[in-house]
Design a protein around this motif. Structure first.
Motif, PDB file in Angstrom:
ATOM      1  N   TRP A  64       6.743   1.996  10.507  1.00 50.06           N
ATOM      2  CA  TRP A  64       6.105   1.147   9.500  1.00 50.06           C
ATOM      3  C   TRP A  64       5.274   1.961   8.525  1.00 50.06           C
ATOM      4  O   TRP A  64       5.191   1.628   7.356  1.00 50.06           O
ATOM      5  N   HIS A  69       4.608   0.014   3.627  1.00 50.02           N
ATOM      6  CA  HIS A  69       4.839  -1.424   3.458  1.00 50.02           C
ATOM      7  C   HIS A  69       3.544  -2.098   3.001  1.00 50.02           C
ATOM      8  O   HIS A  69       2.458  -1.773   3.475  1.00 50.02           O
ATOM      9  N   TRP A  70       3.706  -3.062   2.094  1.00 46.28           N
ATOM     10  CA  TRP A  70       2.553  -3.762   1.550  1.00 46.28           C
ATOM     11  C   TRP A  70       1.749  -4.497   2.614  1.00 46.28           C
ATOM     12  O   TRP A  70       0.524  -4.534   2.551  1.00 46.28           O
ATOM     13  N   TRP A  71       2.418  -5.093   3.585  1.00 44.63           N
ATOM     14  CA  TRP A  71       1.699  -5.867   4.595  1.00 44.63           C
ATOM     15  C   TRP A  71       0.806  -4.978   5.442  1.00 44.63           C
ATOM     16  O   TRP A  71      -0.287  -5.379   5.827  1.00 44.63           O
ATOM     17  N   ALA A  74      -2.153  -4.088   3.232  1.00 44.30           N
ATOM     18  CA  ALA A  74      -3.045  -5.252   3.118  1.00 44.30           C
ATOM     19  C   ALA A  74      -3.875  -5.427   4.383  1.00 44.30           C
ATOM     20  O   ALA A  74      -5.077  -5.711   4.318  1.00 44.30           O
ATOM     21  N   LYS A  75      -3.246  -5.254   5.542  1.00 47.21           N
ATOM     22  CA  LYS A  75      -3.986  -5.354   6.805  1.00 47.21           C
ATOM     23  C   LYS A  75      -5.077  -4.296   6.887  1.00 47.21           C
ATOM     24  O   LYS A  75      -6.189  -4.568   7.341  1.00 47.21           O
ATOM     25  N   LEU A 131      -0.038 -11.735   8.687  1.00 47.25           N
ATOM     26  CA  LEU A 131       0.649 -10.572   8.113  1.00 47.25           C
ATOM     27  C   LEU A 131       1.420  -9.802   9.181  1.00 47.25           C
ATOM     28  O   LEU A 131       2.537  -9.337   8.942  1.00 47.25           O
ATOM     29  N   SER A 132       0.826  -9.672  10.358  1.00 43.77           N
ATOM     30  CA  SER A 132       1.493  -8.961  11.450  1.00 43.77           C
ATOM     31  C   SER A 132       2.752  -9.666  11.915  1.00 43.77           C
ATOM     32  O   SER A 132       3.719  -9.020  12.311  1.00 43.77           O
ATOM     33  N   LYS A 135       5.239 -10.089   8.170  1.00 39.26           N
ATOM     34  CA  LYS A 135       5.525  -8.836   7.472  1.00 39.26           C
ATOM     35  C   LYS A 135       6.111  -9.046   6.071  1.00 39.26           C
ATOM     36  O   LYS A 135       7.212  -8.607   5.768  1.00 39.26           O
ATOM     37  N   PRO A 136       5.355  -9.688   5.181  1.00 39.56           N
ATOM     38  CA  PRO A 136       5.890 -10.009   3.853  1.00 39.56           C
ATOM     39  C   PRO A 136       5.850  -8.819   2.875  1.00 39.56           C
ATOM     40  O   PRO A 136       5.288  -7.775   3.182  1.00 39.56           O
ATOM     41  N   TRP A 137       6.445  -9.010   1.719  1.00 44.66           N
ATOM     42  CA  TRP A 137       6.323  -8.188   0.516  1.00 44.66           C
ATOM     43  C   TRP A 137       7.155  -6.912   0.475  1.00 44.66           C
ATOM     44  O   TRP A 137       7.208  -6.267  -0.548  1.00 44.66           O
TER      45      TRP A 137
END
Length: 143
Positions: A64, A69-71, A74-75, A131-132, A135-137
């Motif tokens: 990951w 990754h955006w998610w 973000a997290k 988000l976890s 897992k968007p975006w």
């Protein structure tokens, strides 16, 4: 798992903050805020630091990635922001409430501020959990 544990502790604190705000009995109010104070440092601090450390380790040691990754990014931002903001926002307000309620001189609005801080914490931790799971975006442009 650690973030869900912190979410559980934050939900307990939010419930105590609501109880302290709506109760008219000073003993119940002081008990609610003292219990929140016991949760604040011994429970929330280790959970928040553990969440940040395990999140960074899991992202760096897995496909990951930390910024792939955006998610994940973000997290990281939400978790770090919460870790930095909540202790500074809540600790002294809880201390104020436990010291002043017995004297019937509650600082105006402090109980509502504590509840608002608790609701914010629960909301952000719920967003981190979502988000976890979803897992968007997609990927960032850096990878």
């Amino acid at each position: 798992m650690v973030s869900v544990g912190w979410l559980g502790a934050a939900t307990a604190m939010m419930t105590l903050a609501l109880r302290g705000l709506v109760s008219t009995d000073p003993i119940v109010r002081v008990s609610a805020y003292e219990t929140m104070h016991y949760f604040d440092l011994p429970v929330n601090a280790p959970l928040s630091i553990s969440m940040l450390i395990t999140g960074i380790l899991c992202s760096v040691l897995t496909p990951w990635g930390l910024i792939r990754h955006w998610w994940v990014l973000a997290k990281l931002v939400l978790s770090a922001g919460l870790l930095l903001a909540i202790p500074f926002l809540s600790a002294h307000r809880l201390r104020e409430l436990t010291e002043t309620i017995p004297a019937a001189t509650e600082p105006a609005g402090t109980a509502a501020e504590v509840l608002a801080i608790s609701i914010t914490g629960v909301t952000v931790l719920t967003a981190v959990t979502v988000l976890s799971v979803f897992k968007p975006w997609g990927r960032t442009r850096w990878y």
